[in-house]
Write an enzyme that holds these catalytic residues in place. Structure first.
Site, mmCIF file in Angstrom:
data_model
loop_
_atom_site.group_PDB
_atom_site.id
_atom_site.type_symbol
_atom_site.label_atom_id
_atom_site.label_comp_id
_atom_site.label_asym_id
_atom_site.label_seq_id
_atom_site.Cartn_x
_atom_site.Cartn_y
_atom_site.Cartn_z
ATOM 1 N N LEU A 254 77.226 56.995 25.576
ATOM 2 C CA LEU A 254 76.171 57.682 26.630
ATOM 3 C C LEU A 254 74.827 56.996 26.486
ATOM 4 O O LEU A 254 74.514 56.914 27.701
ATOM 5 C CB LEU A 254 76.202 59.174 26.364
ATOM 6 C CG LEU A 254 75.395 60.019 27.329
ATOM 7 C CD1 LEU A 254 75.977 59.708 28.760
ATOM 8 C CD2 LEU A 254 75.162 61.295 26.977
ATOM 9 N N LYS A 255 74.319 56.590 25.631
ATOM 10 C CA LYS A 255 73.217 55.926 25.365
ATOM 11 C C LYS A 255 73.150 54.861 26.171
ATOM 12 O O LYS A 255 72.199 54.292 27.004
ATOM 13 C CB LYS A 255 72.691 55.786 23.954
ATOM 14 C CG LYS A 255 71.353 54.858 23.901
ATOM 15 C CD LYS A 255 71.176 54.405 22.490
ATOM 16 C CE LYS A 255 69.996 53.263 22.120
ATOM 17 N NZ LYS A 255 68.677 54.448 22.475
ATOM 18 N N GLY B 46 47.564 56.199 12.463
ATOM 19 C CA GLY B 46 48.453 55.275 11.493
ATOM 20 C C GLY B 46 49.100 54.205 11.935
ATOM 21 O O GLY B 46 48.841 53.118 11.510
ATOM 22 N N TRP C 3 63.718 66.761 9.050
ATOM 23 C CA TRP C 3 64.556 65.860 9.870
ATOM 24 C C TRP C 3 65.673 65.070 8.890
ATOM 25 O O TRP C 3 66.151 63.762 9.300
ATOM 26 C CB TRP C 3 63.376 64.794 10.497
ATOM 27 C CG TRP C 3 62.416 65.153 11.051
ATOM 28 C CD1 TRP C 3 62.464 66.586 11.863
ATOM 29 C CD2 TRP C 3 61.348 64.593 11.856
ATOM 30 N NE1 TRP C 3 61.378 66.679 12.697
ATOM 31 C CE2 TRP C 3 60.613 65.385 12.687
ATOM 32 C CE3 TRP C 3 60.825 63.643 11.693
ATOM 33 C CZ2 TRP C 3 59.467 65.432 13.525
ATOM 34 C CZ3 TRP C 3 59.460 63.035 12.415
ATOM 35 C CH2 TRP C 3 58.936 64.124 13.135
ATOM 36 N N HIS D 128 50.440 58.768 24.900
ATOM 37 C CA HIS D 128 51.646 58.600 25.632
ATOM 38 C C HIS D 128 51.532 58.090 26.879
ATOM 39 O O HIS D 128 52.429 57.556 27.706
ATOM 40 C CB HIS D 128 52.098 60.047 25.825
ATOM 41 C CG HIS D 128 52.238 60.807 24.662
ATOM 42 N ND1 HIS D 128 51.567 61.826 23.863
ATOM 43 C CD2 HIS D 128 53.450 60.894 23.506
ATOM 44 C CE1 HIS D 128 51.772 62.062 22.808
ATOM 45 N NE2 HIS D 128 52.944 61.586 22.523
ATOM 46 N N ARG E 268 77.689 55.755 20.524
ATOM 47 C CA ARG E 268 76.367 55.966 21.321
ATOM 48 C C ARG E 268 76.944 55.416 22.968
ATOM 49 O O ARG E 268 76.107 54.770 23.437
ATOM 50 C CB ARG E 268 75.214 55.452 20.787
ATOM 51 C CG ARG E 268 74.813 56.054 19.593
ATOM 52 C CD ARG E 268 73.373 55.590 19.187
ATOM 53 N NE ARG E 268 73.422 54.092 18.593
ATOM 54 C CZ ARG E 268 72.352 53.644 18.463
ATOM 55 N NH1 ARG E 268 71.114 53.863 18.704
ATOM 56 N NH2 ARG E 268 72.496 52.117 18.047
#
Ligand code: GLN
Ligand code: ZN
Length: 750
Positions: free
Chosen positions: A17-18, A428, A557, A690, A15
């Site tokens: 790039l992350k 939840g 997923w 959000h 990872r």
């Protein structure tokens, strides 16, 4: 014969790039060092592919954030609200992520799913008077970088018609096509000047059933291309293109790539219909799944084509390997037998090389050896569970339906639960604090023991129940503190499912996911949530709503076994979840929510396949809850804003309550529910989780009043629009207090 690749994962095996992105965003590195990290990832990727034996390496598959956004920037498509004075890199990140102060009006561009994958792209926003100002410097620099490294490369562009199709208000943008083609020709000229032989242009929309205007756009676009000396390979993937062959065969191109993996396709028929002089690239290695290929059987199938086509036959993965984890050799902890069944991006490149060598030398022996574990896999005890298979095949029809109508259930549930008008609840999860994430990571690394971990989760639950009672919510939740991720949590506990340590796949920008791998028949080993939920219910007289993830979401997923139909795998998952539902009831929980956020995104790309999908997807959902008592209230939750096309399926789920995202659309999307007479209860989200903003009582009341224009009072629930796990506790408490107060005030007036 040549082998080539359509794209390599850009996040890097560790990872990289992350890490580089986050360091740059946090001000911990300079632009130069960020760009150097990117260049290093590209070089690594080319090395891996070249060493594996790939002849033509992809360039243009790398992006700092997203390849659709990169295309927008190359074309000069930048919405006006973004400051042009920024450096190109900062502009790119501002379009992708918005600006952190909510008042400046620089909201990020919308992000949405890339076809039917779990990768998200940034939706291009074209203005009415859009001009295209080409800047291909990044792509040209990458071509130069690869050439300097001695690689033979094939640049890749996202095709003009797919680009328009993916843009916001796409139909309105069709008139921009002629100007867009001028821009594309400009880019193509510059690419041709680098001396490369082939250019790949991606038009994945060919997998869709396109309306006439989009078909015409494809014809117009490719007839407007002036490739000069460069050869054009038109690439399609994610579905069969047989339905568009009449169109495709007329295009002035030099080669075509087709995906032969995702749908069954009659390749000889396709080849017969295409012009004789074209290069044909067959996508034969699944670019979106993790299974090792049966190369021996691929050889048998491909050899006749190879004999006919020789130099004109190319082989490749079905699509870009962007959707596959990077390197299996990092997975040292995986069960040895299961590991032998897998191939990640690097291994997929090696598979292509093995196939090529065998075809050219007409010697299959190496492939036979390689494919042995694949054949063993299907016969393995590890992937078979006779009890599960029998259970699925013996399912009686009544197991898919609840025993009485919604109205009868509603009466019984009301008798039991005694909820007020406008019942209040949440979706939840409660805030996943830093402390909680550290606790979990310490526990996973063995730094704290099971006892300590469990005790800590119990205290999180206790705290969540306490807070909700104080706020005065009607239906409480336990807060999901024990869950890292709503799919991973269940996947880790199910038989027939396994996990990787480093099998990351880019979801968007710096965000990566590690999808579970479903390798065998799925069954529940033991209860998965009961200890947490029965504890939560024991703390309060108010009803606690239990949370489970639904079968379609777990399926969508994950990486799914390909030897069984998806509908069958989903049925197995549904039965495992149904077992959990039964245990929850036994443990005294009277409300159970089955989350299905993926039900819409899992829709097939071709419209003609929707009905079949809806049929099995809704059956699987109902299977999880059909045996619940009439007095048990079943909720479901979905978080997206387009319900029109799936309304009949949503109705078919027959959940007692559905909670959905509506606050950002100002309740407008309830239109679909009203028009199609949605019969059961609905909780339209009354505030946007959000955003950190705390909604006022007045604001919430006005939204609820708006909702009453669409939904009968008796059917209305009050809740936020999604789970609260990304929020802070203090803002969560304030927002929920206002929400509960708004409901109370409305009760007085009604
Ligand atoms: N129950 C989940 C939560 O609250 C739902 C998440 C989702 O909608 N994606 O986090
Ligand atoms: Zn949600």
């Amino acid at each position: 014969m040549r082998i080539h690749n359509l794209g390599f994962p850009r996040i890097g095996g560790k990872r990289e790039l992350k890490i580089a992105l986050e360091r740059y965003w946090h001000g911990e590195s300079t632009q130069e060092s960020f760009l150097a990290s990117c260049a290093a990832i590209r070089e690594d990727n080319w090395q891996i592919q070249a060493l594996a034996g790939i002849d033509l390496l992809p360039v243009g598959d790398f992006s700092h954030y997203d390849h659709v956004l990169t295309t927008s920037l190359m074309l000069g498509v930048v919405p006006n609200r973004f400051s042009q004075s920024l450096s190109s890199l900062d502009l790119e990140f501002q379009i992708a992520r918005g600006k952190s102060t909510s008042s400046c009006g620089c909201a990020a561009s919308d992000m949405t799913k890339w076809f039917d994958t779990n990768y998200h792209y940034l939706v291009p926003e074209l203005s009415e008077d859009q001009c295209f100002n080409v800047d291909a410097s990044h792509l040209l620099a990458q071509i130069a970088q690869a050439q300097k490294g001695g690689h033979e490369v094939k640049p890749i562009l996202l095709g003009p018609v797919t680009y328009l199709y993916l843009s916001k208000n796409n139909e309105k943008n069709l008139p921009h096509l002629p100007a867009l083609m001028v821009a594309y020709n400009n880019i193509i000229n510059q690419i041709a000047a680098t001396g490369v032989d082939w250019l790949q242009i991606d038009e994945p929309i060919l997998a869709l059933e396109l309306e006439e205007n989009w078909q015409q756009a494809l014809i117009a676009a490719y007839n407007a291309i002036k490739p000069g000396r460069i050869k054009l390979m038109l690439a399609s993937y994610f579905g069969s293109v047989e339905h568009h062959l009449d169109l495709i065969r007329t295009l002035p191109i030099d080669g075509i790539h087709i995906d032969t993996v995702v749908e069954s396709i009659d390749v000889s028929n396709v080849l017969n219909l295409l012009p004789n002089e074209w290069v044909i690239s067959l996508g034969i290695i699944d670019g979106r799944n993790v299974w090792k290929s049966n190369l021996a059987s691929l050889y048998q199938w491909l050899n006749p084509f190879y004999q006919d086509y020789k130099e004109r036959l190319w082989l490749a993965p079905s699509c870009s390997l962007l959707h596959s984890p990077v390197d299996l050799s990092a997975e040292q902890e995986l069960n040895f037998q299961i590991r032998q069944w897998l191939a990640f991006a690097k291994q997929k490149c090696e598979e292509l090389a093995l196939l090529k060598t065998a075809l050219v030398s007409q010697n299959i022996s190496e492939l036979v050896r390689y494919s042995k574990p694949v054949i063993e896999r299907f016969a393995s005890n590890l992937s078979k569970n006779a009890w599960v298979e029998k259970r699925v095949s013996d399912l009686p029809d009544q197991d898919y339906y609840r025993s009485t109508t919604f109205n009868n259930r509603k009466r019984l549930q009301q008798e039991k639960l005694g909820l007020p008008a406008y019942p209040t609840t949440t979706i939840g999860s409660f805030p996943q604090t830093k402390h909680l994430r550290k606790l979990r990571s310490d526990w996973r690394q063995g730094k704290v023991d099971d006892k300590h971990y469990q005790f800590s989760i119990y205290s999180e639950i206790k705290q969540a129940i306490h807070v909700q009672e104080e706020i005065g919510l009607d239906v409480l939740v336990h807060g999901e503190a024990e869950r890292n991720d709503m799919v991973e949590y269940f996947g880790e506990q199910l038989e027939g499912v396994t996990f990787t340590r480093f099998g990351w796949v880019q979801s968007y920008g710096s965000r990566c996911v590690k999808p579970p791998i479903i390798y065998g028949d799925v069954a529940r080993k033991k209860p998965m949530t009961i200890q947490w939920l029965s504890y939560a219910q024991s703390l309060t007289d108010k009803p606690v709503k239990a949370m489970l993830t639904g079968p379609i979401t777990i399926l969508s997923w994950s990486f799914v076994r390909e030897d069984k139909a998806r509908s069958l795998v989903a049925t197995q998952i549904a039965l495992a979840i149904a077992d959990e539902v039964a245990d929850l009831e036994r443990a005294g929980l009277n409300i159970i929510q089955i989350d299905e956020p993926a039900i819409r995104e899992a829709m097939p790309l071709k419209h003609s396949q929707w009905q079949d999908y809806f049929d099995w997807a809704t059956r699987c959902f109902r299977l999880t809850v059909a045996k619940a008592k009439d007095s048990t209230q079943i909720h479901t939750h979905m978080c997206y804003s387009e319900f029109n096309e799936i309304m009949p399926a949503i109705t078919c789920l027959d959940a007692d309550v559905i909670t959905i995202e509506t606050s950002r659309s100002n309740m407008a999307l309830l239109d679909a529910f009203e028009k199609q007479h949605y019969p059961n209860d609905i909780g339209p989200g009354v505030y946007d989780i959000h955003s950190p903003n705390v909604p006022s009582i007045q604001w919430i009341k006005s939204l609820i009043e708006k909702a009453e224009g669409y939904i009968e009072k008796e059917n209305l629930w009050i809740n936020p629009d999604c789970g609260l796990k990304t929020r802070q506790w203090h803002e969560t408490k304030l927002a929920l207090k206002n929400m509960v107060e708004a409901a109370k005030q409305l009760r007085v007036t009604c």
